[in-house]
Write an enzyme that holds these catalytic residues in place. Structure first.
Site, PDB file in Angstrom:
ATOM      1  CB  ALA A  32      -0.934  -0.083   1.188  1.00 30.25           C
ATOM      2  CG  HIS A  34       2.813   5.699   2.059  1.00 29.09           C
ATOM      3  ND1 HIS A  34       4.242   6.358   2.495  1.00 29.09           N
ATOM      4  CD2 HIS A  34       2.421   5.110   2.843  1.00 29.09           C
ATOM      5  CE1 HIS A  34       4.357   5.926   3.654  1.00 29.09           C
ATOM      6  NE2 HIS A  34       3.331   5.090   3.938  1.00 29.09           N
ATOM      7  N   GLY A  36       6.196   8.120   1.342  1.00 27.68           N
ATOM      8  CA  GLY A  36       7.034   7.812   2.524  1.00 27.68           C
ATOM      9  C   GLY A  36       8.149   6.651   2.082  1.00 27.68           C
ATOM     10  CG  HIS A  37       6.210   2.868   1.511  1.00 29.16           C
ATOM     11  ND1 HIS A  37       5.029   2.884   1.413  1.00 29.16           N
ATOM     12  CD2 HIS A  37       6.386   2.098   2.766  1.00 29.16           C
ATOM     13  CE1 HIS A  37       4.270   2.224   2.680  1.00 29.16           C
ATOM     14  NE2 HIS A  37       5.717   1.952   3.313  1.00 29.16           N
ATOM     15  CE  LYS A 150       3.859   6.669  10.425  1.00 27.84           C
ATOM     16  NZ  LYS A 150       3.606   5.423  10.653  1.00 27.84           N
TER      17      LYS A 150
HETATM   18  P1  AMP Z   1       5.437  -0.145   6.289  1.00 35.51           P
HETATM   19  O1  AMP Z   1       5.078  -0.591   4.895  1.00 35.51           O
HETATM   20  O2  AMP Z   1       4.613   0.708   7.163  1.00 35.51           O
HETATM   21  O3  AMP Z   1       5.890  -1.271   7.246  1.00 35.51           O
HETATM   22  O4  AMP Z   1       6.882   0.767   6.028  1.00 35.51           O
HETATM   23  C1  AMP Z   1       7.831   0.315   5.336  1.00 35.51           C
HETATM   24  C2  AMP Z   1       9.151   1.244   5.728  1.00 35.51           C
HETATM   25  O5  AMP Z   1       8.766   2.496   5.396  1.00 35.51           O
HETATM   26  C3  AMP Z   1       9.474   1.259   7.331  1.00 35.51           C
HETATM   27  O6  AMP Z   1      10.721   1.587   7.184  1.00 35.51           O
HETATM   28  C4  AMP Z   1       8.635   2.619   7.593  1.00 35.51           C
HETATM   29  O7  AMP Z   1       9.213   3.295   8.576  1.00 35.51           O
HETATM   30  C5  AMP Z   1       8.593   3.439   6.185  1.00 35.51           C
HETATM   31  N1  AMP Z   1       7.762   4.420   6.133  1.00 35.51           N
HETATM   32  C6  AMP Z   1       6.665   4.332   6.668  1.00 35.51           C
HETATM   33  N2  AMP Z   1       6.055   5.538   6.457  1.00 35.51           N
HETATM   34  C7  AMP Z   1       6.773   6.420   6.071  1.00 35.51           C
HETATM   35  C8  AMP Z   1       6.915   7.832   6.117  1.00 35.51           C
HETATM   36  N3  AMP Z   1       5.765   8.624   6.300  1.00 35.51           N
HETATM   37  N4  AMP Z   1       8.027   8.567   5.985  1.00 35.51           N
HETATM   38  C9  AMP Z   1       9.291   7.831   5.839  1.00 35.51           C
HETATM   39  N5  AMP Z   1       9.404   6.454   6.011  1.00 35.51           N
HETATM   40  C10 AMP Z   1       8.225   5.848   6.214  1.00 35.51           C
END
Ligand code: AMP
Length: 279
Positions: A32, A34, A36-37, A150
């Site tokens: 999913a 965005h 940030g990823h 984050k």
């Molecule tokens: P997730 O898919 O939520 O497990 O996140 C995957 C990676 O993306 C993890 O290292 C998170 O910390 C990073 N991440 C998620 N949201 C953000 C964001 N808004 N800004 C920077 N990194 C992010």
């Protein structure tokens, strides 16, 4: 971009590239995707010759079955945006590929970090994170793993895991990417209703006020104010905590001699949001 669903195939490709002297940057995600990823992918591209991303919704790190069921999934779009971002390899394993015969019982000694903050509210969560990251690091063997601040405590856990298991990978912690109103981008934001979304920027405003008042008031007073403002707008606070930015040792009050971080977890309906700010 090449997409791999099998561990063996990905390993074979990466071994070949490593034998040619290429370095590997790795961005693990739960999909999913965005911005940030994608910022993590962009950093990896700048620093390493080959970028591997993974999309795997890791059941072992969910302490709540409905949170796992409702976690947003968008595989087709994830493939497209990673391709557009210039990612070289996507690892997209099924649960059975990662955990044949179940998630296994290895226990990781994560120290006190495991049981504070997120660990206190999500029992078993960090054991599940350690399990999947340990497995992914042993498959991808990256020079650098890119993770977002984050998830501040998760970064600390992964640093500990790397030392504990002797992985030869460095962790690059990247700044949090935010929406225009300050809301930290998160896959879970997709589940917010329009009304909830319009209020969600308040979490970041609270962090900013905790930062702005560090020379002016005691932290307990600022925390009470934030809890009141959040509750008034329908948020339930799991915690608003101050900690040492390098050890995450909890702090009762501001200590201007150290670098501090404020960490917040709130719930809006059944959606849980976390955020933090280094003061
Ligand atoms: P997730 O898919 O939520 O497990 O996140 C995957 C990676 O993306 C993890 O290292 C998170 O910390 C990073 N991440 C998620 N949201 C953000 C964001 N808004 N800004 C920077 N990194 C992010």
């Amino acid at each position: 971009m090449l997409v791999f669903r099998k561990i063996h195939d990905l390993k074979e490709h990466l071994d070949h590239l490593r034998s040619q002297g290429k370095t590997v940057g790795f961005v693990p995600t739960m999909g999913a995707l965005h911005n940030g990823h994608l910022a993590l992918v962009a950093l990896a591209k700048q620093e390493r010759s080959v970028v591997v991303a993974s999309v795997f919704v890791n059941p072992a790190q969910f302490d709540n079955a409905s949170d796992l069921d409702l976690y947003p999934r968008s595989e087709g779009n994830d493939v497209d945006v990673l391709e557009g971002a210039g990612c070289d390899f996507l690892f997209l394993p099924a649960v059975e590929e990662m955990y044949p015969g179940g998630a296994g019982q290895e226990h990781y000694d994560l120290g006190a970090l495991e049981h504070i903050l997120e660990g206190a509210h999500r029992p078993g969560h960090f054991q599940g994170v350690a399990k999947v990251v340990d497995l992914l690091l042993s498959i991808v063997r990256p020079d650098t793993i890119y993770m977002g601040q984050k998830d501040y405590q998760q970064c600390a856990i992964v640093e500990r895991l790397i030392a504990l298991k002797g992985h030869s990978t460095e962790l690059h912690k990247a700044p949090t990417i935010r929406e225009a109103d300050g809301l930290a981008m998160s896959s879970r934001n997709k589940r917010l209703t329009e009304a909830q979304r319009s209020r969600a920027g308040l979490v970041y405003q609270c962090l900013v006020s905790v930062q702005a008042k560090k020379n002016l008031q005691s932290f307990s007073v600022v925390r009470k104010e934030c809890e009141g403002i959040l509750a008034h707008k329908g948020f339930q606070s799991d915690y608003i905590e101050l900690a040492d930015a390098s050890t995450l040792e909890p702090l009762e009050n501001y200590d201007l001699n150290r670098e501090m971080v404020c960490l917040i977890a709130v719930r809006l309906g059944d959606i849980r949001l976390i955020d933090n700010l280094v003061l």
